[in-house]
Each structure stands twice: as structure tokens, then as C-alpha cells.
Design a protein around this motif. Structure first.
Motif, PDB file in Angstrom:
ATOM      1  N   GLU A  38       0.814  -1.210   0.000  1.00  0.00           N
ATOM      2  CA  GLU A  38       0.000   0.000   0.000  1.00  0.00           C
ATOM      3  C   GLU A  38       0.848   1.260   0.000  1.00  0.00           C
ATOM      4  OE1 GLU A  38      -3.605   0.468   2.433  1.00  0.00           O
ATOM      5  OE2 GLU A  38      -3.255  -1.594   3.068  1.00  0.00           O
ATOM      6  N   THR A  39       0.365   2.274  -0.728  1.00  0.00           N
ATOM      7  CA  THR A  39       1.014   3.579  -0.727  1.00  0.00           C
ATOM      8  C   THR A  39       0.264   4.478   0.255  1.00  0.00           C
ATOM      9  OG1 THR A  39       1.710   3.350  -3.020  1.00  0.00           O
ATOM     10  CG2 THR A  39       1.659   5.578  -2.113  1.00  0.00           C
ATOM     11  N   LEU A  40       0.948   4.978   1.260  1.00  0.00           N
ATOM     12  CA  LEU A  40       0.335   5.802   2.297  1.00  0.00           C
ATOM     13  C   LEU A  40       1.022   7.153   2.328  1.00  0.00           C
ATOM     14  CD1 LEU A  40       0.275   3.027   5.029  1.00  0.00           C
ATOM     15  CD2 LEU A  40      -1.701   3.864   3.753  1.00  0.00           C
ATOM     16  N   PRO A  41       0.285   8.224   2.638  1.00  0.00           N
ATOM     17  CA  PRO A  41       0.890   9.569   2.649  1.00  0.00           C
ATOM     18  C   PRO A  41       2.006   9.694   3.681  1.00  0.00           C
ATOM     19  CG  PRO A  41      -1.515   9.681   2.734  1.00  0.00           C
ATOM     20  CD  PRO A  41      -1.150   8.253   2.959  1.00  0.00           C
ATOM     21  N   ARG A  54       1.319   5.649   7.718  1.00  0.00           N
ATOM     22  CA  ARG A  54       2.635   5.479   7.105  1.00  0.00           C
ATOM     23  C   ARG A  54       3.715   5.352   8.182  1.00  0.00           C
ATOM     24  NH1 ARG A  54       5.321   5.623   2.031  1.00  0.00           N
ATOM     25  NH2 ARG A  54       7.437   5.017   2.589  1.00  0.00           N
ATOM     26  N   PHE A  55       3.591   6.125   9.251  1.00  0.00           N
ATOM     27  CA  PHE A  55       4.531   6.020  10.366  1.00  0.00           C
ATOM     28  C   PHE A  55       4.513   4.592  10.916  1.00  0.00           C
ATOM     29  CE2 PHE A  55       6.034   6.238  14.671  1.00  0.00           C
ATOM     30  CZ  PHE A  55       6.984   7.259  14.693  1.00  0.00           C
ATOM     31  N   LYS A  56       3.314   4.046  11.102  1.00  0.00           N
ATOM     32  CA  LYS A  56       3.186   2.695  11.628  1.00  0.00           C
ATOM     33  C   LYS A  56       3.828   1.682  10.683  1.00  0.00           C
ATOM     34  CE  LYS A  56      -0.292  -0.686  13.115  1.00  0.00           C
ATOM     35  NZ  LYS A  56      -1.745  -0.915  13.358  1.00  0.00           N
ATOM     36  N   LYS A  57       3.554   1.816   9.409  1.00  0.00           N
ATOM     37  CA  LYS A  57       4.114   0.895   8.429  1.00  0.00           C
ATOM     38  C   LYS A  57       5.637   0.912   8.452  1.00  0.00           C
ATOM     39  CE  LYS A  57       4.170   0.063   3.436  1.00  0.00           C
ATOM     40  NZ  LYS A  57       3.631   0.511   2.127  1.00  0.00           N
ATOM     41  N   GLY A  95       7.309   4.062  -2.705  1.00  0.00           N
ATOM     42  CA  GLY A  95       5.920   4.195  -2.295  1.00  0.00           C
ATOM     43  C   GLY A  95       5.407   2.966  -1.595  1.00  0.00           C
ATOM     44  N   ALA A  96       6.004   1.803  -1.919  1.00  0.00           N
ATOM     45  CA  ALA A  96       5.540   0.546  -1.338  1.00  0.00           C
ATOM     46  C   ALA A  96       6.462   0.015  -0.259  1.00  0.00           C
ATOM     47  CB  ALA A  96       5.392  -0.497  -2.443  1.00  0.00           C
ATOM     48  N   GLU A  97       7.757   0.301  -0.359  1.00  0.00           N
ATOM     49  CA  GLU A  97       8.738  -0.197   0.600  1.00  0.00           C
ATOM     50  C   GLU A  97       9.372   0.956   1.361  1.00  0.00           C
ATOM     51  OE1 GLU A  97      11.477  -3.347  -0.674  1.00  0.00           O
ATOM     52  OE2 GLU A  97      10.449  -3.298  -2.607  1.00  0.00           O
ATOM     53  N   THR A  98       9.873   0.656   2.536  1.00  0.00           N
ATOM     54  CA  THR A  98      10.553   1.661   3.339  1.00  0.00           C
ATOM     55  C   THR A  98      11.996   1.791   2.873  1.00  0.00           C
ATOM     56  OG1 THR A  98       9.167   1.170   5.258  1.00  0.00           O
ATOM     57  CG2 THR A  98      11.239   2.338   5.673  1.00  0.00           C
ATOM     58  N   LEU A  99      12.399   3.009   2.571  1.00  0.00           N
ATOM     59  CA  LEU A  99      13.797   3.286   2.240  1.00  0.00           C
ATOM     60  C   LEU A  99      14.516   3.692   3.520  1.00  0.00           C
ATOM     61  CD1 LEU A  99      13.480   5.325  -1.086  1.00  0.00           C
ATOM     62  CD2 LEU A  99      14.362   3.004  -0.834  1.00  0.00           C
ATOM     63  N   TRP A 100      15.785   3.304   3.627  1.00  0.00           N
ATOM     64  CA  TRP A 100      16.566   3.581   4.826  1.00  0.00           C
ATOM     65  C   TRP A 100      17.637   4.634   4.537  1.00  0.00           C
ATOM     66  CZ3 TRP A 100      13.574   1.335   8.080  1.00  0.00           C
ATOM     67  CH2 TRP A 100      12.978   0.111   7.804  1.00  0.00           C
ATOM     68  N   GLY A 101      18.154   5.255   5.608  1.00  0.00           N
ATOM     69  CA  GLY A 101      19.274   6.183   5.465  1.00  0.00           C
ATOM     70  C   GLY A 101      18.930   7.396   4.626  1.00  0.00           C
ATOM     71  N   LEU A 143      11.586  14.096   2.238  1.00  0.00           N
ATOM     72  CA  LEU A 143      11.659  15.537   1.968  1.00  0.00           C
ATOM     73  C   LEU A 143      11.069  15.888   0.609  1.00  0.00           C
ATOM     74  CD1 LEU A 143      15.189  16.417   3.401  1.00  0.00           C
ATOM     75  CD2 LEU A 143      12.966  16.386   4.547  1.00  0.00           C
ATOM     76  N   SER A 144      11.041  14.920  -0.306  1.00  0.00           N
ATOM     77  CA  SER A 144      10.466  15.191  -1.623  1.00  0.00           C
ATOM     78  C   SER A 144       8.956  15.396  -1.554  1.00  0.00           C
ATOM     79  CB  SER A 144      10.785  14.042  -2.591  1.00  0.00           C
ATOM     80  OG  SER A 144      10.080  12.866  -2.216  1.00  0.00           O
ATOM     81  N   SER A 145       8.360  15.098  -0.401  1.00  0.00           N
ATOM     82  CA  SER A 145       6.917  15.289  -0.226  1.00  0.00           C
ATOM     83  C   SER A 145       6.591  16.585   0.510  1.00  0.00           C
ATOM     84  CB  SER A 145       6.328  14.106   0.548  1.00  0.00           C
ATOM     85  OG  SER A 145       6.764  14.115   1.900  1.00  0.00           O
ATOM     86  N   ILE A 146       7.616  17.324   0.927  1.00  0.00           N
ATOM     87  CA  ILE A 146       7.399  18.536   1.725  1.00  0.00           C
ATOM     88  C   ILE A 146       7.658  19.768   0.857  1.00  0.00           C
ATOM     89  CG2 ILE A 146       8.098  19.828   3.780  1.00  0.00           C
ATOM     90  CD1 ILE A 146       9.060  17.168   4.968  1.00  0.00           C
TER      91      ILE A 146
END
Length: 526
Positions: free
Chosen positions: A272-275, A281-284, A333-339, A347-350
Motif C-alpha cells: 500500500e502507498t500511504l501519505p 505510514r509512520f506505523k508501516k 511508495g511501497a517499501e521503506t527506504l533507509w538512510g 523531503l520530496s513530499s514537503i
């Protein structure tokens, strides 16, 4: 702390440079408002009446125990006019044990966090632990009933015989934690596997003794609480669980109290893609971070958190886990990126409020590793990303500042030079001296006592500086902030994290194939 436009010119034995001071108070002034309680968030709780605490009025049992603020005081109304867009910060400063009460208004001690008698289970993630110190912060009436889980990263077996020869008083940190935990039947020690290592033999302090450990590191600093009223809370901080860290300047972010959801409601799926910035999204991302430890270590914790509603959280989780990640084959959008890739995605969403003006990025950390100019440029590029209406990036290149204490500022801090054991920037080798050359224009004082004083309250509020009252507290806090303008009148985003300026924490520069290698566990919030 204040800022002038002077660049750093030289470093002498007393200070890194004659530069301006940048205050964390510019953005932390709002942190003096207490984080909203569950009542403020509209959350109902079960009618549980805990036993009255016997802490009030009693003397501290040990001289090294953190002195909390108890009931948190409120500041008088600020006479300064408020921007209608301004909001209270969810980040609070820590109580500094060596400062007067007037400097510790609306701050948090470790005892304030762990001393609630309603706590049933407590997960502690960190780099350094003093088990006796931790247990002393729990409510004395329920201390033996709380299930305490300590998650550390000192897994690698070392030649203890060699260590004893080099340092007769030293034993392995893993052994020390386990031995200390044996004194408490309700404490469980969990060792995080460190797949990527950097060197070994870093000096640390545990239970007021010097120890050694490998340096590629379980550096995350987080507390997850489960309560008897069926609520939970996530707390991210910058301090280790040792005595000395709580006489330094730290910061704490606390989520609202989280309530149980109907167990039939499904958690977001991995695809799922979450905002970004939303509670789901924080939980995911938090669950993805915990799953990186493996089900044997944190599976029970992940299962518990899946049952809680996170919609009240308004923040983005930024974390690192030891692994290699291919940016070309990963869908952010589907996986968590690290670092740094994860930070760039957040930041690309702000959207920036900068419009025809030069924005400013202010970094502040307690350690600068040997990073190299290419790596630094790559990180600054990630920090400069913003959302743009047409997908293109704004033309204004942010001005960058790095707040770092001088030797003189450390000497005059609460713990004096002893605080320097937690603050690192080496300049011995030619490579390190070269690094200092390109960092020098960015460097700014922590305390800045040689700078012009802030105007009094009787003077106009334009340009007024708000003091964080932390000049005498050596900085172990790590913050990264983007201001919409060079005058720092408006904030685009603010990040509090465990991550210093290092490749281990943020990840290497991407290879030609798009692979990024990360070596440490880190965690923070934007």
C-alpha cells in the motif's frame, strides 16, 4: 543562541572559529509547550486508579540518579506575536541534571518517561545501557512488575583475555549487560545482529566503568511502552541510557498515547502507498524497522504494535538498518527506504515556503566522522530536496550551517571535558584536516557567548532571539532543520534523530548500480 553572517576563518586551541552561534532555540522555543496528553487528543482511557507514588518528597537514593522535573511547569504567555501558522513542537528538551530549575522548565527526565506506574511493558533500544540506572527511573511501587526488554547491538565475540591484558578493569559490554540484568528477574536482554561492522575497540561507559565495543553500531534510541490501560506510546530520543548523557543537552519526541483498534481491522499491507507524515505510514515504517531485527528478537513487539491505532501521529519516521539497498529496484511508495535515500524520499513530499529567497539548512550533531567531500555533497543534495508543483526542484541553493561545540564550550559545560568523550571531530590526519577545510565555512558555535546578546523584551520583537538555556549543557542532541529563508523566520521541516554525520549512519554514496550500503541502526522523526 544567535546567528551572524560571519564565516569561520581559523581554528585555535580555544575554539574552532570566530563564527556566529545558531540556536536550537529558534525552532525549539515552541518545545516548551507540553506534548498533548491523551485527553487533549480526545482519547478515552479506562478508569484505572494507580497507587499513589511515594516518590514525592523522598530524597534521591543515589547521587547519580537523574533528577526529574516532576510536574511540568508551564511558561507564562509569550509576549511575542505568534504567526498564525505556528504550532507547538512535539519535541521537548531533556532535563539537564546540572542546570538550575529555571533552565529546566517543561523538560523531560528519563524518570518522567519511565516513572509512570501504569507502564506494564517497556522496550528500550539504545547504544549504551546502565541497567541499574534504568531500573532506578521506574516507579518504585511497580518497578519489579514492569517487563523490561533491553535491545543492544554488542553481539560480536571478542578476545576477552586480550582485553583484560590491555585494560584490566574492562570486560565485554554484552557480558556486563547480561550480568546486570540477572539482578532483575523482570529484565530480558535482546541482542541485535549487526551484519555490517566498522572496526572495533571503541571506548564506552557502562555502569560507570570503561568498556570496549565494536563501532558499527546499534545507535538507535527508542522506547516503546505498553500500559495497563491498554494504551501504547512510541518515544524517540537522542540520549543513551547512562547517567552522563542526562547532564548533556538531549531531545525527546513522544507520540500521543495510542489506543487499541478493532482486531478485525487490517494493518496496511506491504504494497500500500500511504501519505508520508500520516500515522498509518509512520506505523508501516516503524513495523518495517522492527522486522529488520528478525522475528525471534522483535516478532512479539511487532505483533503487539499491529493492534494499535496510529492515526493521531503527525510525523515521518526516518531510520537506518544494516543492509544493502538497491535504489533502482525499490519502490519507495511501497517499501521503506533507509538512510539518506529514505530521507530524500520524505523531503520530496514537503513543499518549501521559500519563494525567491535563499533557504537555510542548519545541522547539529555530536559527532562528525571521516566522511569525505563527495559524501558530504551527496548528503546535502538529499537534504535540499523539496516538493515542487511541476516536479522540478527550486533553483535556490540552501545556505548550510553546522553547529558544533568548541573545546572552550565543552570545558565550560556542566561536566567539563568529560562531556568531550561523547563529542567527536578528529583533525589529526591529512584527510581529516582537508575535511575540516571544506567544513569550516559551515561551522557555527554552540554557546556563542562572544556574540551580541539578544534584545530585551522591551525592544521590538523583530529579530528577537529565544534562548534554549542550554549554553552550559554539552550538546548530544542531533537536529537537522530547513528554514524557508536565511533569516530563519519560518521552518519548512525539522528532524530529530540518533544519526550523526557518518556513512555508517546515513549510508554510502550510491554505486553505479544504484546500491547503497548502510552499517548502523538509527532512528528519528521528521
Amino acid at each position: 543562541m544567535s546567528v551572524s553572517d560571519a564565516n569561520q576563518q581559523k581554528i585555535d586551541s580555544e575554539s574552532h572559529a570566530d563564527v556566529q552561534e545558531i540556536s536550537s532555540a529558534d525552532w525549539k522555543s515552541t518545545t516548551r509547550k507540553k506534548v498533548a496528553s491523551s485527553k487533549d487528543c480526545g482519547r478515552s482511557t479506562k478508569p484505572i486508579s494507580p497507587p499513589p507514588s511515594r516518590k514525592a518528597g523522598k530524597e534521591t537514593k543515589a547521587s547519580w540518579k537523574t533528577s526529574g522535573s516532576g510536574s511540568i511547569e508551564t511558561l507564562p504567555d509569550d509576549p511575542a506575536p505568534r504567526d498564525p501558522c505556528s504550532r507547538a513542537s512535539p519535541i521537548q528538551l531533556s532535563t539537564v541534571s546540572g542546570l538550575p530549575a529555571s533552565s529546566n522548565i517543561d523538560t523531560l527526565s528519563l524518570g518522567d518517561i519511565l516513572g509512570d506506574p501504569l507502564i506494564e511493558e517497556c522496550w528500550l533500544f539504545n547504544y549504551l545501557f546502565d541497567v541499574d540506572f534504568i531500573m532506578s527511573q521506574l516507579d518504585e511501587d511497580t518497578r519489579e512488575l514492569v517487563q523490561v526488554k533491553l535491545v543492544h547491538g554488542s553481539w560480536k565475540s571478542e578476545d576477552s583475555n586480550r582485553i583484560h591484558i590491555e585494560h584490566p578493569s574492562i570486560t565485554l559490554i554484552r557480558y556486563q549487560i547480561q550480568e546486570a540484568a540477572k539482578r532483575y528477574a523482570n529484565v530480558q536482554v535482546i541482542t541485535a545482529y549487526m551484519a555490517e561492522m566498522y572496526g572495533k575497540g571503541v571506548l564506552i561507559i557502562f555502569d560507570r566503568k570503561f568498556l570496549t565495543r565494536q563501532s558499527g553500531t546499534h545507535h538507535s534510541k527508542m522506547i516503546i511502552l505498553f500500559r495497563h490501560d491498554n494504551q501504547a506510546q512510541v518515544i524517540i530520543l537522542t540520549g543513551n541510557f547512562i547517567v552522563r548523557d542526562w547532564s548533556m543537552c538531549q531531545a525527546v519526541w513522544r507520540s500521543p498515547l495510542l489506543v487499541l483498534i478493532d482486531h478485525t481491522v487490517k494493518s496496511p499491507t506491504h504494497s500500500e502507498t500511504l501519505p508520508i507524515g500520516s500515522g498509518p505510514r509512520f506505523k508501516k515504517d516503524l513495523l518495517a524497522y522492527l522486522q529488520a531485527y528478525g522475528s525471534k528478537r522483535t516478532g512479539a513487539l511487532t505483533g503487539q504494535l499491529e493492534k494499535y491505532e496510529f492515526s493521531s501521529i503527525r510525523a515521518a519516521l526516518i531510520a537506518s538498518v544494516p543492509r544493502k539497498q538497491n535504489l533502482r529496484s525499490t519502490d519507495p511508495g511501497a517499501e521503506t527506504l533507509w538512510g539518506w535515500p529514505g530521507l530524500r524520499h520524505i523531503l520530496s513530499s514537503i513543499r518549501s515556503a521559500s519563494a525567491g529567497v535563499t533557504p537555510r539548512i542548519v545541522m547539529q550533531c555530536s559527532s562528525v566522522a571521516s566522511i569525505g567531500e563527495k559524501w558530504m555533497a551527496s548528503l546535502l543534495k538529499a537534504l535540499s530536496v523539496t516538493a515542487a508543483p511541476n516536479g522540478s526542484q527550486p533553483k535556490q541553493t540552501p545556505k548550510v550551517s553546522l553547529v558544533f561545540p568548541t573545546a572552550s564550550e565543552i570545558r565550560r559545560s556542566v561536566d567539563g571535558y568529560a562531556s568531550g568523550g561523547s563529542i567527536h571531530m578528529k583533525t589529526q590526519t591529512p584527510a581529516q584536516q582537508k575535511q575540516l577545510t571544506y567544513l569550516r565555512p559551515m561551522l557555527c558555535h554552540w554557546a556563542g557567548e562572544d556574540q551580541p546578546s539578544a534584545p530585551s523584551s522591551a525592544e521590538p520583537d523583530v529579530g528577537r532571539v529565544r534562548q534554549a538555556l542550554r549554553r552550559r549543557a554539552a550538546p548530544h542532541i542531533k537536529t537537522y532543520i530547513r528554514f524557508a529563508d536565511e533569516g530563519m523566520n519560518r521552518i519548512d521541516w525539522a528532524m530529530m534523530t540518533s544519526a550523526n554525520l557518518s556513512k555508517q549512519a546515513w549510508g554510502e554514496v550510491a554505486t553505479a548500480g544504484g546500491e547503497v550500503r548502510i552499517c548502523s541502526y538509527e532512528i528519528g522523526v521528521v
